[in-house]
Design an enzyme around this catalytic site. Structure first.
Site, PDB file in Angstrom:
ATOM      1  N   GLY A  45      -9.114   6.006   1.999  1.00 41.87           N
ATOM      2  CA  GLY A  45      -9.747   6.790   3.063  1.00 41.87           C
ATOM      3  C   GLY A  45     -11.135   6.293   3.388  1.00 41.87           C
ATOM      4  N   ASP A  66       0.851  -1.195   0.000  1.00 39.10           N
ATOM      5  CA  ASP A  66       0.000   0.000   0.000  1.00 39.10           C
ATOM      6  C   ASP A  66       0.890   1.250   0.000  1.00 39.10           C
ATOM      7  OD1 ASP A  66      -2.389   1.427   0.178  1.00 39.10           O
ATOM      8  OD2 ASP A  66      -2.436   1.351   2.370  1.00 39.10           O
ATOM      9  N   HIS A  67       0.596   2.179  -0.884  1.00 40.83           N
ATOM     10  CA  HIS A  67       1.337   3.438  -0.981  1.00 40.83           C
ATOM     11  C   HIS A  67       2.855   3.227  -1.005  1.00 40.83           C
ATOM     12  CE1 HIS A  67      -2.094   6.156  -0.685  1.00 40.83           C
ATOM     13  NE2 HIS A  67      -2.584   5.313   0.202  1.00 40.83           N
ATOM     14  N   HIS A  80      -7.324  10.097   4.228  1.00 40.59           N
ATOM     15  CA  HIS A  80      -6.944   9.083   5.218  1.00 40.59           C
ATOM     16  C   HIS A  80      -7.131   9.618   6.633  1.00 40.59           C
ATOM     17  CE1 HIS A  80      -4.325   8.140   1.652  1.00 40.59           C
ATOM     18  NE2 HIS A  80      -4.779   6.926   1.902  1.00 40.59           N
ATOM     19  N   GLY A  81      -7.560   8.750   7.535  1.00 46.71           N
ATOM     20  CA  GLY A  81      -7.670   9.147   8.942  1.00 46.71           C
ATOM     21  C   GLY A  81      -9.112   9.432   9.337  1.00 46.71           C
ATOM     22  N   THR A 140     -12.377   4.852   6.108  1.00 43.13           N
ATOM     23  CA  THR A 140     -12.910   5.076   7.461  1.00 43.13           C
ATOM     24  C   THR A 140     -13.732   6.365   7.530  1.00 43.13           C
ATOM     25  OG1 THR A 140     -11.029   3.941   8.452  1.00 43.13           O
ATOM     26  CG2 THR A 140     -12.250   5.444   9.892  1.00 43.13           C
TER      27      THR A 140
HETATM   28  P1  13P Z   1      -8.397   5.046   6.292  1.00 41.93           P
HETATM   29  O1  13P Z   1      -7.296   4.819   7.275  1.00 41.93           O
HETATM   30  O2  13P Z   1      -8.901   6.431   6.317  1.00 41.93           O
HETATM   31  O3  13P Z   1      -9.490   4.037   6.397  1.00 41.93           O
HETATM   32  O4  13P Z   1      -7.740   4.878   4.840  1.00 41.93           O
HETATM   33  C1  13P Z   1      -7.009   3.717   4.569  1.00 41.93           C
HETATM   34  C2  13P Z   1      -6.273   3.841   3.288  1.00 41.93           C
HETATM   35  O5  13P Z   1      -6.718   4.482   2.365  1.00 41.93           O
HETATM   36  C3  13P Z   1      -5.005   3.106   3.181  1.00 41.93           C
HETATM   37  O6  13P Z   1      -4.381   3.303   1.963  1.00 41.93           O
END
Ligand code: 13P
Length: 341
Positions: free
Chosen positions: A211, A82-83, A182-183, A213
């Site tokens: 993102g 991821d990223h 994110h967050g 969440t």
């Molecule tokens: P959240 O932590 O906001 O759920 O996003 C996760 C994310 O996009 C990881 O790449």
């Protein structure tokens, strides 16, 4: 089940209008929690390790464990970086045996993002690894639980740029910026669904929503309707794990039960991941006889249903016990016949 890459599971998700959850692994407890949830919900799943989490989880140490747990899981599992921003992270993930890579060149200028992403796609495709890229900016800092502030609209993914980007890089999936971050969101996120609709119409590849969440069930449903086939979700897992640990410490402040706290964290993550799988509509997608069986051999059912069309159903094989009983019965009948003569 062997690990799969993104191409197969996301094509199925896109065709059947659900999204596969991509959940971040930060330790053994989160790994087991995510896979137990996926298996219980009969859902494909993407296990992601973010480059920003390398300080918590040693990639080379945990990957053999992931492969072993995934091998014993009855659902398709993709192992995804991821990223990935650095060349080193991508090379380490490839060498460790990841089936999928996200190269995040979103901080680069547009042409440089194309140039670097295309080079990484060429390299990864040569060894059967799929690539997700990002175009535009997703707000917040991935991997943390700080405030999620969506970027100004000028940083959202532009349709004409996305068309050129996908054509020139040949990426397998594209993370789009439509107002997510994110967050933990401050206030209610407002997603640009018109832009998402236009991106989906213009691009013929699965779209990725970062993102996850804090988005509403309705947001998720509308995103899935408009081409999102992978949803990244992490902060909610971290919140659930931490809340459970806090509750435990509050109820028994004299206890120093470290493994007990890990179990609390695991239970919180497992529950949250199960709920998200339901919301992402991937619950039950991995049931016997599903379209995922064409590339997943996680359970015994697919082997039967993938017999050539028109072939008679194979006769049920007799168990060892049944064969022995039949042998004895045949022998007794033979003896009786001899006695009759
Ligand atoms: P959240 O932590 O906001 O759920 O996003 C996760 C994310 O996009 C990881 O790449």
């Amino acid at each position: 089940m062997a690990l799969v890459n993104l191409r197969d599971i996301l094509a199925d998700a896109r065709a059947n209008k659900y999204a596969v959850g991509s959940f971040n692994v930060v330790d053994l407890a989160s790994l087991e929690a995510i896979l137990e949830a996926a298996e219980f919900m009969q859902s494909p799943v993407i296990l992601s390790i973010a480059e920003v989490h390398f300080k918590y989880v040693n990639l080379e140490n945990i990957t053999p464990a992931i492969k072993e747990v995934a091998r014993r899981c009855s659902c398709p599992v993709a192992l995804h970086l991821d990223h990935g921003e650095s060349f080193e992270a991508i090379m380490r993930a490839l060498r460790a045996g990841f089936t999928s890579i996200m190269f995040d060149g979103s901080k680069l200028a547009f042409d440089e993002n194309i140039r670097q992403t295309a080079a990484i796609v060429k390299m990864c495709h040569a060894v059967g690894v799929t690539v997700e890229a990002e175009l535009g900016h997703i707000g917040g800092a991935e991997g943390g639980s700080g405030g999620a502030v969506p970027p100004p609209e000028e940083f959202y993914t532009k349709v004409d740029e996305a068309v050129r980007f996908v054509k020139e890089t040949k990426v397998d999936a594209l993370a789009v910026a439509i107002g997510t971050a994110h967050g933990l969101y401050k206030g209610k996120p407002q997603l640009d669904f018109e832009r998402l609709k236009a991106l989906n119409a213009a691009l013929n590849i699965p779209l990725v929503l970062h993102g996850g969440t804090g988005l509403s069930n309705d947001d998720f449903a509308r995103c899935i309707e408009n081409g999102v086939a992978k949803i990244n979700f992490y902060t909610g897992m971290s919140v659930a794990a931490t809340e459970r640990i806090k509750d435990k410490l509050k109820s028994s402040p004299e206890s120093y039960d470290y493994p007990g706290l890990l179990l609390e964290a695991k239970a919180g993550i497992c529950r949250t991941v199960s709920e998200q799988i339901d919301i992402f509509r991937s619950k039950g997608m991995c049931a016997p006889d599903s379209s995922l069986c064409s590339f997943c051999s996680g359970c015994v059912i697919p082997r039967k249903i993938h017999a050539p069309v028109g072939a008679p159903a194979p006769a049920a094989a007799a168990s060892d016990g049944e064969a022995l009983v039949k042998k004895i019965a045949d022998a007794v009948i033979d003896v009786l016949r001899q006695m009759k003569k």
